[in-house]
Design an enzyme around this catalytic site. Structure first.
Site, short mmCIF file in Angstrom:
data_model
loop_
_atom_site.label_atom_id
_atom_site.label_comp_id
_atom_site.label_asym_id
_atom_site.label_seq_id
_atom_site.Cartn_x
_atom_site.Cartn_y
_atom_site.Cartn_z
N ASP A 18 0.82 -1.23 0.00
CA ASP A 18 0.00 0.00 0.00
C ASP A 18 0.85 1.27 0.00
O ASP A 18 1.97 1.27 0.52
CB ASP A 18 -0.92 -0.02 1.24
CG ASP A 18 -2.06 0.98 1.10
OD1 ASP A 18 -2.34 1.44 -0.02
OD2 ASP A 18 -2.67 1.30 2.15
N ARG A 22 0.01 7.67 -2.90
CA ARG A 22 0.57 8.78 -2.12
C ARG A 22 2.02 9.03 -2.48
O ARG A 22 2.49 10.16 -2.52
CB ARG A 22 0.42 8.49 -0.61
CG ARG A 22 -0.97 8.82 -0.10
CD ARG A 22 -1.24 8.18 1.23
NE ARG A 22 -1.50 6.76 1.09
CZ ARG A 22 -1.57 5.89 2.09
NH1 ARG A 22 -1.37 6.31 3.32
NH2 ARG A 22 -1.85 4.62 1.87
N HIS A 35 2.25 3.01 -9.00
CA HIS A 35 2.03 1.57 -9.17
C HIS A 35 3.21 0.93 -9.91
O HIS A 35 3.61 -0.18 -9.60
CB HIS A 35 0.72 1.31 -9.94
CG HIS A 35 -0.49 1.76 -9.18
ND1 HIS A 35 -0.72 1.39 -7.87
CD2 HIS A 35 -1.53 2.55 -9.53
CE1 HIS A 35 -1.86 1.94 -7.46
NE2 HIS A 35 -2.36 2.66 -8.44
N SER A 63 -7.43 -5.66 -4.64
CA SER A 63 -8.54 -6.21 -3.85
C SER A 63 -9.84 -6.20 -4.65
O SER A 63 -9.95 -5.50 -5.67
CB SER A 63 -8.72 -5.38 -2.57
OG SER A 63 -9.33 -4.14 -2.88
N THR A 64 -10.82 -6.94 -4.15
CA THR A 64 -12.14 -6.95 -4.81
C THR A 64 -12.77 -5.55 -4.76
O THR A 64 -13.63 -5.23 -5.57
CB THR A 64 -13.08 -7.98 -4.15
OG1 THR A 64 -12.98 -7.86 -2.72
CG2 THR A 64 -12.73 -9.41 -4.53
N ASN A 66 -10.92 -2.78 -5.07
CA ASN A 66 -10.13 -1.85 -5.89
C ASN A 66 -10.75 -1.58 -7.27
O ASN A 66 -10.34 -0.64 -7.97
CB ASN A 66 -8.68 -2.32 -6.05
CG ASN A 66 -7.83 -2.17 -4.80
OD1 ASN A 66 -6.94 -2.96 -4.52
ND2 ASN A 66 -8.09 -1.12 -4.00
N TRP A 67 -11.79 -2.35 -7.64
CA TRP A 67 -12.53 -2.05 -8.88
C TRP A 67 -13.25 -0.72 -8.77
O TRP A 67 -13.67 -0.16 -9.78
CB TRP A 67 -13.56 -3.15 -9.19
CG TRP A 67 -12.95 -4.49 -9.47
CD1 TRP A 67 -12.96 -5.58 -8.64
CD2 TRP A 67 -12.25 -4.91 -10.65
NE1 TRP A 67 -12.30 -6.64 -9.22
CE2 TRP A 67 -11.86 -6.25 -10.46
CE3 TRP A 67 -11.89 -4.27 -11.85
CZ2 TRP A 67 -11.14 -6.98 -11.42
CZ3 TRP A 67 -11.18 -5.00 -12.81
CH2 TRP A 67 -10.82 -6.33 -12.58
N ARG A 195 -4.88 -1.27 9.15
CA ARG A 195 -6.03 -2.16 8.92
C ARG A 195 -5.65 -3.24 7.92
O ARG A 195 -4.62 -3.15 7.24
CB ARG A 195 -7.23 -1.36 8.41
CG ARG A 195 -6.94 -0.52 7.18
CD ARG A 195 -8.19 0.22 6.68
NE ARG A 195 -7.84 1.13 5.59
CZ ARG A 195 -7.57 2.43 5.74
NH1 ARG A 195 -7.63 3.00 6.93
NH2 ARG A 195 -7.25 3.18 4.70
C1 IPE Z 1 -5.35 -2.59 0.20
O1 IPE Z 1 -5.07 -1.28 -0.08
C2 IPE Z 1 -5.34 -3.39 -1.06
C3 IPE Z 1 -4.04 -3.57 -1.68
C4 IPE Z 1 -2.90 -3.11 -1.25
C5 IPE Z 1 -4.04 -4.34 -2.88
P1 IPE Z 1 -6.21 -0.18 -0.27
O2 IPE Z 1 -5.52 1.10 -0.54
O3 IPE Z 1 -7.17 -0.65 -1.30
O4 IPE Z 1 -6.93 -0.17 1.14
P2 IPE Z 1 -7.84 0.92 1.82
O5 IPE Z 1 -8.88 1.32 0.82
O6 IPE Z 1 -6.96 2.08 2.19
O7 IPE Z 1 -8.39 0.25 3.03
C1 IPE Z 2 -1.65 0.15 -3.26
O1 IPE Z 2 -1.42 1.51 -3.32
C2 IPE Z 2 -1.98 -0.45 -4.60
C3 IPE Z 2 -3.36 -0.92 -4.75
C4 IPE Z 2 -4.27 -0.87 -3.82
C5 IPE Z 2 -3.73 -1.46 -6.03
P1 IPE Z 2 -2.59 2.56 -3.34
O2 IPE Z 2 -2.94 2.83 -4.77
O3 IPE Z 2 -3.72 2.14 -2.48
O4 IPE Z 2 -1.87 3.83 -2.73
P2 IPE Z 2 -2.52 4.90 -1.76
O5 IPE Z 2 -3.03 4.16 -0.57
O6 IPE Z 2 -3.62 5.57 -2.52
O7 IPE Z 2 -1.39 5.81 -1.44
MG MG Z 3 -4.10 2.44 -0.52
#
Ligand code: IPE
Ligand code: IPE
Ligand code: MG
Length: 241
Positions: A18, A22, A35, A63-64, A66-67, A195
């Site tokens: 994660d 940011r 990414h 994640s499911t 992330n869609w 979390r």
């Molecule tokens: C968790 O990160 C999923 C992955 C790293 C693949 P998210 O960025 O989706 O989680 P939330 O939304 O902050 O909980």
């Molecule tokens: C994790 O990084 C990658 C995925 C969840 C796919 P994020 O894209 O969630 O990065 P932040 O949390 O927005 O910084």
């Molecule tokens: Mg994130």
């Protein structure tokens, strides 16, 4: 090559990758650049963990939930996944030689047919490898995983293949994407979030957790060392004394 730095290693390590977005924002770059950099970190840390001798490692990639992100971001992540698969196929002999078995945890039916075929191919070609299990959680959701296991068991019970009275922890775990693999001993989440975000919901019942403010693209071998040296000191009781 094993570096044998730690007296105790997690048998299964989970990493929530994660903080990519940011990381990019801090540099005035589009999220997709985060990414891209994150996928480099994934390769680096995967290789390092393998050299340390960690036998099972699960990286949470998508994640499911992330869609729910903009279509352009989702397709950029899928393109990076495609590159990873192409690379894994190019290096298949090398990976087989190293004994690396690839598993994809998640609902493959939600992924494009083209990628799904590549996923099935690398899983099949590495299924006899057992030095290291590299799991990539993609279109993965812990609740969705539990629900699909419950559905499969319900169908088996209705067909008479199993007796509902025989359903126990072991049988249930055999119906999860991680079937045959130990539960994660340690779960690392960088980026300052405290979390699980639907990661290994069933399997994390007794996992140790390690959080860090480092954003995933900046995560280094030294950060993994810090997590592992902390893990060495943990006293796991599993409800005992
Ligand atoms: C968790 O990160 C999923 C992955 C790293 C693949 P998210 O960025 O989706 O989680 P939330 O939304 O902050 O909980
Ligand atoms: C994790 O990084 C990658 C995925 C969840 C796919 P994020 O894209 O969630 O990065 P932040 O949390 O927005 O910084
Ligand atoms: Mg994130």
């Amino acid at each position: 090559m094993s570096e044998r730095k730690f007296s105790v290693l997690p048998e299964h390590l989970g990493i929530i990758m994660d903080g990519n977005g940011r990381w990019a924002k801090l540099r005035g770059l589009p999220r997709t650049e985060g990414h891209k950099q994150g996928s480099e970190t994934f390769r680096k840390i995967g290789e390092y963990a393998g050299n340390l001798g960690i036998r099972h490692i699960t990286f949470y990639a998508f994640s499911t939930e992330n869609w729910n992100r903009p279509e352009t971001e989702v397709s950029a992540i899928m393109t990076l996944f495609d590159s990873f698969l192409t690379e894994a196929i190019d290096r298949l002999d090398e990976n087989i030689e190293k004994g690396i078995r690839l598993h994809f945890l998640g609902d493959k039916s939600g992924i494009s047919q083209e990628l799904k075929e590549l996923m099935d191919f690398v899983e099949d070609r590495t299924k006899h490898c057992n030095k290291m299990h590299l799991n990539l959680a993609i279109n993965y959701g812990g609740r969705q995983e539990i629900i699909q296991a419950a559905k499969t068991l319900a169908i088996k019970a209705r067909n008479g293949t199993i007796d509902p009275a025989d359903i126990n922890d072991e049988m249930f775990a055999q119906h999860l994407y991680t079937a045959g693999q130990p539960d994660p001993d340690l779960i690392i989440r960088p980026s300052g979030e405290l979390r699980l975000s639907n990661f290994l919901t069933y399997q994390s019942a007794y996992s140790e957790f390690w959080f860090s403010d480092v954003l995933w693209p900046d995560f280094s071998e030294q950060d993994l060392d810090l997590a592992l040296s902390d893990f060495e000191k943990r006293h796991r009781r599993f409800g005992g004394i």
